[in-house]
Structure formats: C-alpha cells, structure tokens
Design a protein around this motif. Sequence first.
Motif, PDB file in Angstrom:
ATOM      1  N   THR A 180       0.833  -1.198   0.000  1.00  0.00           N
ATOM      2  CA  THR A 180       0.000   0.000   0.000  1.00  0.00           C
ATOM      3  C   THR A 180       0.866   1.246   0.000  1.00  0.00           C
ATOM      4  OG1 THR A 180      -0.179  -0.201   2.409  1.00  0.00           O
ATOM      5  CG2 THR A 180      -1.985  -1.090   1.102  1.00  0.00           C
ATOM      6  N   ASN A 181       0.245   2.395  -0.314  1.00  0.00           N
ATOM      7  CA  ASN A 181       1.011   3.619  -0.545  1.00  0.00           C
ATOM      8  C   ASN A 181       0.593   4.776   0.354  1.00  0.00           C
ATOM      9  OD1 ASN A 181       2.548   2.637  -2.904  1.00  0.00           O
ATOM     10  ND2 ASN A 181       0.529   2.516  -3.866  1.00  0.00           N
ATOM     11  N   GLU A 182       0.106   4.482   1.556  1.00  0.00           N
ATOM     12  CA  GLU A 182      -0.356   5.555   2.423  1.00  0.00           C
ATOM     13  C   GLU A 182       0.773   6.487   2.882  1.00  0.00           C
ATOM     14  OE1 GLU A 182       0.354   1.932   5.003  1.00  0.00           O
ATOM     15  OE2 GLU A 182      -0.535   2.387   3.044  1.00  0.00           O
ATOM     16  N   CYS A 183       2.025   6.032   2.816  1.00  0.00           N
ATOM     17  CA  CYS A 183       3.158   6.865   3.229  1.00  0.00           C
ATOM     18  C   CYS A 183       3.989   7.362   2.043  1.00  0.00           C
ATOM     19  CB  CYS A 183       4.056   6.088   4.192  1.00  0.00           C
ATOM     20  SG  CYS A 183       3.398   5.990   5.879  1.00  0.00           S
ATOM     21  N   LYS A 184       3.535   7.105   0.830  1.00  0.00           N
ATOM     22  CA  LYS A 184       4.305   7.497  -0.341  1.00  0.00           C
ATOM     23  C   LYS A 184       4.448   9.016  -0.418  1.00  0.00           C
ATOM     24  CE  LYS A 184       4.580   6.821  -5.350  1.00  0.00           C
ATOM     25  NZ  LYS A 184       3.941   6.188  -6.535  1.00  0.00           N
ATOM     26  N   GLY A 185       5.673   9.500  -0.574  1.00  0.00           N
ATOM     27  CA  GLY A 185       5.945  10.928  -0.700  1.00  0.00           C
ATOM     28  C   GLY A 185       6.016  11.670   0.616  1.00  0.00           C
ATOM     29  N   LEU A 186       5.832  10.986   1.729  1.00  0.00           N
ATOM     30  CA  LEU A 186       5.878  11.619   3.054  1.00  0.00           C
ATOM     31  C   LEU A 186       7.215  11.284   3.723  1.00  0.00           C
ATOM     32  CD1 LEU A 186       2.248  10.751   4.250  1.00  0.00           C
ATOM     33  CD2 LEU A 186       3.040  12.873   3.192  1.00  0.00           C
ATOM     34  N   GLN A 187       7.979  12.303   4.108  1.00  0.00           N
ATOM     35  CA  GLN A 187       9.311  12.074   4.668  1.00  0.00           C
ATOM     36  C   GLN A 187       9.246  11.422   6.048  1.00  0.00           C
ATOM     37  OE1 GLN A 187      11.338  15.849   4.566  1.00  0.00           O
ATOM     38  NE2 GLN A 187      11.796  15.687   2.384  1.00  0.00           N
ATOM     39  N   ASP A 212      -7.569   5.581  13.607  1.00  0.00           N
ATOM     40  CA  ASP A 212      -6.929   6.681  14.326  1.00  0.00           C
ATOM     41  C   ASP A 212      -5.412   6.657  14.207  1.00  0.00           C
ATOM     42  OD1 ASP A 212      -9.440   7.432  15.227  1.00  0.00           O
ATOM     43  OD2 ASP A 212      -9.267   6.287  17.089  1.00  0.00           O
ATOM     44  N   CYS A 213      -4.816   7.850  14.148  1.00  0.00           N
ATOM     45  CA  CYS A 213      -3.365   8.001  14.227  1.00  0.00           C
ATOM     46  C   CYS A 213      -2.932   7.966  15.687  1.00  0.00           C
ATOM     47  CB  CYS A 213      -2.945   9.346  13.622  1.00  0.00           C
ATOM     48  SG  CYS A 213      -2.964   9.401  11.816  1.00  0.00           S
ATOM     49  N   PRO A 214      -1.646   7.736  15.942  1.00  0.00           N
ATOM     50  CA  PRO A 214      -1.135   7.888  17.309  1.00  0.00           C
ATOM     51  C   PRO A 214      -1.296   9.342  17.774  1.00  0.00           C
ATOM     52  CG  PRO A 214       0.451   6.733  15.911  1.00  0.00           C
ATOM     53  CD  PRO A 214      -0.603   7.277  14.999  1.00  0.00           C
ATOM     54  N   LYS A 215      -1.165   9.573  19.060  1.00  0.00           N
ATOM     55  CA  LYS A 215      -1.280  10.923  19.600  1.00  0.00           C
ATOM     56  C   LYS A 215      -0.247  11.850  18.969  1.00  0.00           C
ATOM     57  CE  LYS A 215      -3.243   9.753  24.105  1.00  0.00           C
ATOM     58  NZ  LYS A 215      -3.073   9.820  25.574  1.00  0.00           N
ATOM     59  N   ARG A 216      -0.657  13.091  18.739  1.00  0.00           N
ATOM     60  CA  ARG A 216       0.180  14.154  18.151  1.00  0.00           C
ATOM     61  C   ARG A 216       0.537  13.884  16.693  1.00  0.00           C
ATOM     62  NH1 ARG A 216       1.952  13.447  23.278  1.00  0.00           N
ATOM     63  NH2 ARG A 216       3.686  12.122  22.645  1.00  0.00           N
ATOM     64  N   PHE A 217      -0.239  13.028  16.017  1.00  0.00           N
ATOM     65  CA  PHE A 217      -0.075  12.790  14.580  1.00  0.00           C
ATOM     66  C   PHE A 217      -1.412  13.055  13.887  1.00  0.00           C
ATOM     67  CE2 PHE A 217       3.710  10.783  16.004  1.00  0.00           C
ATOM     68  CZ  PHE A 217       4.566  10.668  14.912  1.00  0.00           C
ATOM     69  N   ILE A 218      -1.356  13.427  12.619  1.00  0.00           N
ATOM     70  CA  ILE A 218      -2.549  13.606  11.806  1.00  0.00           C
ATOM     71  C   ILE A 218      -2.406  12.800  10.520  1.00  0.00           C
ATOM     72  CG2 ILE A 218      -3.166  15.884  12.712  1.00  0.00           C
ATOM     73  CD1 ILE A 218      -1.778  17.150  10.361  1.00  0.00           C
ATOM     74  N   VAL A 219      -3.521  12.562   9.859  1.00  0.00           N
ATOM     75  CA  VAL A 219      -3.529  11.732   8.653  1.00  0.00           C
ATOM     76  C   VAL A 219      -2.914  12.500   7.484  1.00  0.00           C
ATOM     77  CG1 VAL A 219      -4.965  10.461   7.021  1.00  0.00           C
ATOM     78  CG2 VAL A 219      -5.590  10.517   9.448  1.00  0.00           C
ATOM     79  N   GLY A 220      -1.878  11.917   6.872  1.00  0.00           N
ATOM     80  CA  GLY A 220      -1.226  12.533   5.727  1.00  0.00           C
ATOM     81  C   GLY A 220      -1.411  11.764   4.433  1.00  0.00           C
ATOM     82  N   GLY A 221      -1.859  10.502   4.528  1.00  0.00           N
ATOM     83  CA  GLY A 221      -2.077   9.690   3.340  1.00  0.00           C
ATOM     84  C   GLY A 221      -3.033   8.559   3.650  1.00  0.00           C
ATOM     85  N   LEU A 222      -3.727   8.086   2.614  1.00  0.00           N
ATOM     86  CA  LEU A 222      -4.686   6.998   2.782  1.00  0.00           C
ATOM     87  C   LEU A 222      -4.538   5.984   1.658  1.00  0.00           C
ATOM     88  CD1 LEU A 222      -6.435   9.955   3.177  1.00  0.00           C
ATOM     89  CD2 LEU A 222      -7.920   8.335   4.345  1.00  0.00           C
ATOM     90  N   ASP A 223      -4.847   4.740   1.982  1.00  0.00           N
ATOM     91  CA  ASP A 223      -4.897   3.682   0.981  1.00  0.00           C
ATOM     92  C   ASP A 223      -5.762   2.566   1.552  1.00  0.00           C
ATOM     93  OD1 ASP A 223      -4.465   2.320  -1.361  1.00  0.00           O
ATOM     94  OD2 ASP A 223      -2.279   2.318  -1.226  1.00  0.00           O
ATOM     95  N   ALA A 224      -5.980   1.537   0.776  1.00  0.00           N
ATOM     96  CA  ALA A 224      -6.799   0.414   1.253  1.00  0.00           C
ATOM     97  C   ALA A 224      -6.539  -0.805   0.402  1.00  0.00           C
ATOM     98  CB  ALA A 224      -8.285   0.774   1.213  1.00  0.00           C
ATOM     99  N   GLU A 225      -6.829  -1.969   0.968  1.00  0.00           N
ATOM    100  CA  GLU A 225      -6.844  -3.232   0.244  1.00  0.00           C
ATOM    101  C   GLU A 225      -8.289  -3.694   0.143  1.00  0.00           C
ATOM    102  OE1 GLU A 225      -3.514  -5.991   1.642  1.00  0.00           O
ATOM    103  OE2 GLU A 225      -3.654  -4.541   3.279  1.00  0.00           O
ATOM    104  N   LEU A 226      -8.669  -4.219  -1.013  1.00  0.00           N
ATOM    105  CA  LEU A 226     -10.038  -4.673  -1.246  1.00  0.00           C
ATOM    106  C   LEU A 226     -10.043  -6.167  -1.539  1.00  0.00           C
ATOM    107  CD1 LEU A 226     -11.243  -1.860  -3.702  1.00  0.00           C
ATOM    108  CD2 LEU A 226     -11.183  -1.806  -1.198  1.00  0.00           C
ATOM    109  N   VAL A 245       1.421  11.698   9.966  1.00  0.00           N
ATOM    110  CA  VAL A 245       2.543  12.620  10.003  1.00  0.00           C
ATOM    111  C   VAL A 245       2.449  13.471  11.261  1.00  0.00           C
ATOM    112  CG1 VAL A 245       2.732  12.680   7.489  1.00  0.00           C
ATOM    113  CG2 VAL A 245       1.278  14.349   8.654  1.00  0.00           C
ATOM    114  N   PRO A 246       3.569  14.035  11.727  1.00  0.00           N
ATOM    115  CA  PRO A 246       3.518  14.865  12.938  1.00  0.00           C
ATOM    116  C   PRO A 246       2.528  16.014  12.800  1.00  0.00           C
ATOM    117  CG  PRO A 246       5.779  14.333  12.379  1.00  0.00           C
ATOM    118  CD  PRO A 246       4.938  13.860  11.223  1.00  0.00           C
ATOM    119  N   ALA A 247       1.743  16.264  13.837  1.00  0.00           N
ATOM    120  CA  ALA A 247       0.700  17.281  13.776  1.00  0.00           C
ATOM    121  C   ALA A 247       1.267  18.675  13.606  1.00  0.00           C
ATOM    122  CB  ALA A 247      -0.155  17.222  15.042  1.00  0.00           C
ATOM    123  N   SER A 248       2.508  18.906  14.017  1.00  0.00           N
ATOM    124  CA  SER A 248       3.107  20.232  13.905  1.00  0.00           C
ATOM    125  C   SER A 248       3.359  20.633  12.463  1.00  0.00           C
ATOM    126  CB  SER A 248       4.436  20.280  14.664  1.00  0.00           C
ATOM    127  OG  SER A 248       5.338  19.296  14.157  1.00  0.00           O
ATOM    128  N   GLY A 249       3.267  19.656  11.550  1.00  0.00           N
ATOM    129  CA  GLY A 249       3.536  19.974  10.154  1.00  0.00           C
ATOM    130  C   GLY A 249       2.414  20.693   9.445  1.00  0.00           C
TER     131      GLY A 249
END
Length: 226
Positions: free
Chosen positions: A25-32, A54-68, A117-121
Amino acid sequence: MRRVAVAGAVACAALVVAVAPAAATNECKGLQVCVPVAGPWVLTTTAGTEFQLDCPKRFIVGGLDAELSSRAVDLGFVGGLGSPVNPGITTTGSAVFLGRFVGAKGIATFRPHIGCVPASGGGRRTPTAYTVFKPGKPTVRVMKQLAVLPSLTTRLVARCAANQRLVHATSAVGFFSDAPPSARVAQSVRVTQTVRAGNVRVSAKGGAGIPSRTIVQVNLVCAVAT
C-alpha cells in the motif's frame, strides 16, 4: 431500527489498530516522516459501511490507501473543506472510511490504511468559502466498539452528549487478520442495532472460526447545539 451482519463480546472505548508497515500500500508514499497504521478487514454492505481509523497521539492523517477483497467495493473517506487540501485542513487525527458493496451478489471486505505525520507539520484553520455561512463543524463523532468472541453475546449502549442530538448511527464489523475472512466466517457474525430516544443499542454474537481479534465498531454522528 437497523440490522447488520457481525458478532460481539467485551466493550472498550478506544479503537484497536495494528501499527505496522504495509508492503503493498502507498499511504506513506511521498511523506518524509510517516507512521503507517493498518486497520482490520471491514465487512461492507450494500447500504454502506463507515469505519474510523486513528493516528497515534500528536499525529494527523497525511495519506490513505486500502486493500479490497473485491473490485465491487466503492471506497472513499470523510474530508474537511478548505484550501489547500492537505493534512491539518482536509484531515485530522483520524480518518473515516466510507465503503459500499456494489456487486450483484456475494460479500466483500476492505482493509483501511492511513499514513500519519507529525501534527506540527500542518496547522488547522477555518475553511474559506463564499457562502452565507462558512463551512464549520456542526457535528462530532462518538466511537465505541465491542470485541467479538465466539458463541458469546454482548451488548453496548452509546449516546451523544447531553447538549448534542443524534443524527446518524452505524455499525461495522472488523476482522484483524492477514487475509480477508472467508464468506463462512464473515457471515457467522451477527449484529443487531436499534435506536430509541437517542440511545444506540448494539448486541453482537460471534460464530466459530472468527479471528481472535474481531470487533464491532459503532459510530455516532452527533449534531452540536448552536
């Protein structure tokens, strides 16, 4: 009154997710900096299924993907309005996936993935729109879940806060396993959901052969008093 196929056991307030790398899956593709989070295999219905991851604490969603498990699953997610479209504006610390089975027959599941990704971003801000009222957040979500065990029935009651009004309630079955559940296993889990006077009551019963980590997630959409 609404009925969905699933099973039940112990109630717990927090969503259990598997934090592990997703090879295909590619939910982290392009995210450092990215923490991949994988959910369970979620049983879809023709009426539509909602599942929150849900993301871990102090993180927000930066990418999404799924398997079907089937191409006949129509999948999307709930996002906020705003510009630019990016983490902290479009997304928050969790993602609600919207799945619908559109096949002529059979069953299907999907496994959601998010890259956190870190929420501060990214900073949150009020969306801009030229309307009478700017888009805001007139609703909040309340999520509860049952842990499903074979041949046991458990019950859960959920409701909105005292100053809120129930708008919508859904139940979703999730199977934590490496592969999608078989039709026999998926159909062995049964859930009944009823709504009365703002109370959402869910009872669930599991069948033999379900994965050791099988859940029923209950999502409430509540209108905030304005």
